[in-house]
Design a protein around this motif. Structure first.
Motif, PDB file in Angstrom:
ATOM      1  N   ASP A 342       0.860  -1.188   0.000  1.00 59.85           N
ATOM      2  CA  ASP A 342       0.000   0.000   0.000  1.00 59.85           C
ATOM      3  C   ASP A 342       0.895   1.236   0.000  1.00 59.85           C
ATOM      4  O   ASP A 342       1.525   1.557   1.008  1.00 59.85           O
ATOM      5  CB  ASP A 342      -0.906   0.005   1.230  1.00 59.85           C
ATOM      6  CG  ASP A 342      -1.910   1.160   1.203  1.00 59.85           C
ATOM      7  OD1 ASP A 342      -1.797   2.028   0.310  1.00 59.85           O
ATOM      8  OD2 ASP A 342      -2.790   1.191   2.089  1.00 59.85           O
ATOM      9  N   PRO A 343       0.971   1.957  -1.121  1.00 60.98           N
ATOM     10  CA  PRO A 343       1.857   3.134  -1.185  1.00 60.98           C
ATOM     11  C   PRO A 343       1.265   4.377  -0.536  1.00 60.98           C
ATOM     12  O   PRO A 343       1.912   5.433  -0.526  1.00 60.98           O
ATOM     13  CB  PRO A 343       2.044   3.320  -2.693  1.00 60.98           C
ATOM     14  CG  PRO A 343       0.784   2.799  -3.288  1.00 60.98           C
ATOM     15  CD  PRO A 343       0.324   1.667  -2.410  1.00 60.98           C
ATOM     16  N   GLY A 344       0.025   4.278  -0.034  1.00 51.55           N
ATOM     17  CA  GLY A 344      -0.578   5.417   0.654  1.00 51.55           C
ATOM     18  C   GLY A 344      -1.133   6.476  -0.268  1.00 51.55           C
ATOM     19  O   GLY A 344      -1.142   7.667   0.083  1.00 51.55           O
ATOM     20  N   TRP A 345      -1.631   6.072  -1.433  1.00 48.61           N
ATOM     21  CA  TRP A 345      -2.156   7.039  -2.395  1.00 48.61           C
ATOM     22  C   TRP A 345      -3.633   7.313  -2.097  1.00 48.61           C
ATOM     23  O   TRP A 345      -4.520   6.586  -2.559  1.00 48.61           O
ATOM     24  CB  TRP A 345      -1.970   6.521  -3.817  1.00 48.61           C
ATOM     25  CG  TRP A 345      -0.514   6.428  -4.201  1.00 48.61           C
ATOM     26  CD1 TRP A 345       0.509   7.152  -3.696  1.00 48.61           C
ATOM     27  CD2 TRP A 345       0.067   5.550  -5.168  1.00 48.61           C
ATOM     28  NE1 TRP A 345       1.710   6.800  -4.284  1.00 48.61           N
ATOM     29  CE2 TRP A 345       1.462   5.822  -5.203  1.00 48.61           C
ATOM     30  CE3 TRP A 345      -0.439   4.576  -6.022  1.00 48.61           C
ATOM     31  CZ2 TRP A 345       2.339   5.142  -6.026  1.00 48.61           C
ATOM     32  CZ3 TRP A 345       0.422   3.897  -6.860  1.00 48.61           C
ATOM     33  CH2 TRP A 345       1.804   4.168  -6.864  1.00 48.61           C
ATOM     34  N   ASP A 348      -6.061  10.618  -6.500  1.00 51.98           N
ATOM     35  CA  ASP A 348      -5.603  10.215  -7.825  1.00 51.98           C
ATOM     36  C   ASP A 348      -4.172  10.692  -8.061  1.00 51.98           C
ATOM     37  O   ASP A 348      -3.805  11.803  -7.684  1.00 51.98           O
ATOM     38  CB  ASP A 348      -6.507  10.820  -8.905  1.00 51.98           C
ATOM     39  CG  ASP A 348      -7.824  10.081  -9.033  1.00 51.98           C
ATOM     40  OD1 ASP A 348      -8.093   9.205  -8.190  1.00 51.98           O
ATOM     41  OD2 ASP A 348      -8.592  10.393  -9.968  1.00 51.98           O
ATOM     42  N   LYS A 349      -3.407   9.824  -8.702  1.00 50.63           N
ATOM     43  CA  LYS A 349      -2.024  10.146  -9.025  1.00 50.63           C
ATOM     44  C   LYS A 349      -1.829  10.136 -10.538  1.00 50.63           C
ATOM     45  O   LYS A 349      -2.422   9.312 -11.253  1.00 50.63           O
ATOM     46  CB  LYS A 349      -1.064   9.148  -8.375  1.00 50.63           C
ATOM     47  CG  LYS A 349      -1.033   9.191  -6.850  1.00 50.63           C
ATOM     48  CD  LYS A 349      -0.390  10.481  -6.341  1.00 50.63           C
ATOM     49  CE  LYS A 349      -0.246  10.466  -4.828  1.00 50.63           C
ATOM     50  NZ  LYS A 349       0.369  11.724  -4.326  1.00 50.63           N
ATOM     51  N   PRO A 408      -5.823   5.531  -9.940  1.00 55.57           N
ATOM     52  CA  PRO A 408      -6.944   5.965  -9.089  1.00 55.57           C
ATOM     53  C   PRO A 408      -6.580   5.985  -7.610  1.00 55.57           C
ATOM     54  O   PRO A 408      -5.740   5.217  -7.142  1.00 55.57           O
ATOM     55  CB  PRO A 408      -8.026   4.922  -9.376  1.00 55.57           C
ATOM     56  CG  PRO A 408      -7.634   4.290 -10.677  1.00 55.57           C
ATOM     57  CD  PRO A 408      -6.146   4.326 -10.709  1.00 55.57           C
ATOM     58  N   ALA A 409      -7.214   6.862  -6.866  1.00 53.92           N
ATOM     59  CA  ALA A 409      -6.996   6.972  -5.427  1.00 53.92           C
ATOM     60  C   ALA A 409      -7.264   5.638  -4.744  1.00 53.92           C
ATOM     61  O   ALA A 409      -8.193   4.908  -5.109  1.00 53.92           O
ATOM     62  CB  ALA A 409      -7.909   8.049  -4.844  1.00 53.92           C
ATOM     63  N   VAL A 434       8.906   6.626  -8.389  1.00 58.93           N
ATOM     64  CA  VAL A 434       7.773   7.203  -9.107  1.00 58.93           C
ATOM     65  C   VAL A 434       7.852   8.726  -9.034  1.00 58.93           C
ATOM     66  O   VAL A 434       8.144   9.298  -7.977  1.00 58.93           O
ATOM     67  CB  VAL A 434       6.423   6.728  -8.504  1.00 58.93           C
ATOM     68  CG1 VAL A 434       5.257   7.189  -9.385  1.00 58.93           C
ATOM     69  CG2 VAL A 434       6.395   5.220  -8.348  1.00 58.93           C
ATOM     70  N   LYS A 435       7.574   9.389 -10.167  1.00 59.98           N
ATOM     71  CA  LYS A 435       7.514  10.852 -10.217  1.00 59.98           C
ATOM     72  C   LYS A 435       6.114  11.260 -10.685  1.00 59.98           C
ATOM     73  O   LYS A 435       5.580  10.689 -11.647  1.00 59.98           O
ATOM     74  CB  LYS A 435       8.567  11.420 -11.165  1.00 59.98           C
ATOM     75  CG  LYS A 435       8.664  12.947 -11.121  1.00 59.98           C
ATOM     76  CD  LYS A 435       9.844  13.442 -11.932  1.00 59.98           C
ATOM     77  CE  LYS A 435       9.969  14.955 -11.837  1.00 59.98           C
ATOM     78  NZ  LYS A 435      10.182  15.397 -10.432  1.00 59.98           N
TER      79      LYS A 435
END
Length: 589
Positions: A342-345, A348-349, A408-409, A434-435
């Protein structure tokens, strides 16, 4: 051995590059008696065959320090020695490779905990007496020192492929039979491995030289993987690196196993086509035939430069595949590992650059990071979408001109890790960078799709079982690349486009799929696919006994993560054919 590209899988470089086979008739060594010989060990102590005159049997194993199978089988031979030592069976290893020094042999012994003497056969004198051709290749001598068995240690590894487990322990069976006073039931088997690097008997001559032509071919097609610090089993950066490997190189290019490339040239043109041209192959053959002249050092080109560290712009977030390092055993087959992170997003990214990096390049076969949207944890659905992949030679995904990947979030990442043991226990903790960019900067989306079928069942014994899947485009797209994915029973894979106007074409045809080299095929020019185009993928599976790496021809096979199960996925990616507005940027994924 291929051009740098977004290649998402790689073959078991540390096996498929060099595994070759010598076939002998069952009576190939009938009545061949080995006379006494004396060689120096890696410790500088002379060892002779007569020194083990009291032993009932002697196992002579020809090994090499860089051959992948010699690395794997060295410890196995030590285990066999420990098992049979009390039964008066002596073991000895011989390195006849002209390219292997005593220092390298000593390092091999220490690294792989070899417990039997390791000897250096300078000039291949003893290898010639045995008529040994490969590493590893074993010979079992009876009390009269007559060869009673020659070939492989066991049957786990084939040419460019490997089984999940040993089915027949050929050497151990032969030893047990002789100790029991029986004849050896199978006196000869294929020796799978690298050619012994023999001393060249041809005086170097001719205009085709390393400095003038050959180094340029290797720099273009080989060195990216065959260099110091990379996963390939030996280096090809310098002239001295190549000496001793020439016969193996000739064999794998003749078989079209190196460089790896499986697309049917009748369909599509690809920017990362790795094939050597007929002219390049002929230059290599001529060079070897002429004694491999080195040429004038002044003709050497500048060596290729490879970036160390991150190749993408500075990452906004680095994500590890798991909290603690994963342990890889010294040998055997490691099932695919799946780690959910879980990257904690929370929102939305929009990703403009992403790169997967192995922590331990010696054992990481490939990495794939999949996006799994919130509430869709089942990796078997079409919601599974690839974010980035790594294989030796792959490049980071760096997007420009307002192009981004939408995540998506609440999405999580699932890391698919394929590890390949290299003879010693290892650890790995790989990661991705990731950027991000703001949604307002996005003009186009890089869209990934998975054309897949999860509901198939391949009957037991079926040699040509067809599985099909479709995907229809919701908007005009510019197709960039395709990557077929199956497991050990995969035989062939094809992408076809059925256009709204009723026309049809083959986008990619892979008639001889290879699980060990699951390549991404990048189009030389992006191909416009109109809205409504149906992408049809056809996979053929071989679940018969004729598929030598089939784990169980007697059982039917369904979808599953592990290589003993099967998958049918046609990955593809592209960008919107036309710019999109900010308001519609996230629609239609």
């Amino acid at each position: 051995m291929h051009k740098a590209a977004r290649q998402l899988h790689r073959h078991l470089v540390n096996l498929a590059i060099v595994l070759t086979a010598s076939v002998f008739a069952a009576n190939a060594n009938a009545d061949q008696t080995i006379s006494d010989f004396t060689l120096s060990s890696h410790r500088g102590v002379d060892w002779s065959l007569d020194s083990v005159a009291d032993s009932k049997l002697v196992v002579v194993a020809f090994l090499g320090t860089e051959c992948p199978l010699a690395r794997l089988y060295g410890p196995r031979l030590s285990e066999l020695q420990n098992r049979y030592q009390a039964k008066d069976v002596a073991f000895v290893g011989i390195d006849a490779n002209t390219q292997d020094s005593m220092t390298e042999i000593s390092a091999y012994v220490a690294r792989h905990k070899i417990t039997f003497p390791m000897l250096k056969d300078v000039g291949n004198r003893v290898a010639d007496q045995f008529k040994a051709e490969r590493t590893p290749e074993v010979f079992l001598l009876d009390q009269n020192r007559t060869v009673r068995y020659r070939g492989r240690v066991d049957d786990q590894y084939l040419v460019g492929r490997s089984r999940d487990k040993v089915r027949r322990k050929d050497l151990a069976i032969a030893i047990d039979e002789l100790l029991a006073g029986k004849d050896v039931s199978v006196a000869a088997t294929e020796a799978i491995g690298c050619h012994i690097g023999r001393v060249r008997k041809t005086e170097p001559h001719g205009d085709v030289t390393w400095s003038n032509q050959i180094v340029r071919i290797f720099n273009k097609s080989c060195v990216e993987c065959h260099r110091s610090g990379e996963i390939a089993p030996f280096q090809l950066e310098k002239y001295d690196d190549v000496i001793g490997w020439e016969d193996t190189i000739l064999e794998v290019i003749a078989d079209n196993r190196m460089p790896p490339w499986f697309a049917n040239p009748k369909h599509g043109t690809f920017s990362n086509d790795a094939r050597l041209s007929p002219e390049e192959k002929q230059l290599i053959r001529t060079w070897v035939k002429n004694g491999m002249p080195q040429g004038n050092a002044a003709d050497l080109p500048e060596p290729p430069k490879f970036v160390k560290g991150w190749r993408m712009p500075k990452a906004d977030q680095v994500i590890k595949v798991r909290e603690e390092a994963f342990e890889i055993p010294a040998d055997g087959i490691v099932d695919y590992q799946y780690f959910t992170v879980d990257p904690g997003w929370k929102e939305d990214k929009f990703v403009t650059a992403v790169e997967a990096r192995p922590d331990n390049v010696a054992v990481v076969h490939h990495i794939i990071a999949y996006i799994v949207p919130a509430g869709s944890e089942d990796r078997k659905t079409q919601d599974r979408r690839m974010l980035v992949g790594y294989a030796p030679g792959s490049t980071p995904q760096v997007l420009d001109n307002g192009t981004a990947i939408h995540i998506p979030a609440g999405s999580k990442l699932v890391f698919e890790m394929h590890y390949t043991p290299n003879g010693t226990k290892q650890k790995d903790l790989s990661y991705i960078g990731v950027k991000f960019t703001d949604k307002s900067n996005v003009k186009k989306l890089l869209r990934g799709a998975a054309v897949l079928n999860t509901k198939f069942e391949i009957p037991a014994g079926a040699a040509n079982h067809k599985v099909e899947a479709d995907f229809r485009l919701k908007s005009d797209q510019m197709l960039i690349e395709m990557s077929p994915h199956m497991h050990l029973r995969g035989k062939s894979f094809r992408y076809e486009a059925f256009y709204p106007d009723g026309t049809h074409e083959i986008l990619l045809d892979v008639p001889n799929y290879d699980f060990n080299w699951q390549l991404t095929y990048e189009l030389a020019e992006p191909k416009r696919l109109p809205k409504g185009t149906r992408i049809h993928c056809t996979a053929i599976f071989d679940n018969s006994k004729h598929n030598l790496v089939n784990p169980d021809p007697g059982s039917s096979v369904t979808w599953g993560d592990q290589s003993s199960e099967e998958m049918m996925i046609g990955f593809l990616s592209g960008v919107d054919a036309d710019p999109i507005t900010t308001e519609t940027a996230v629609s239609g994924d």
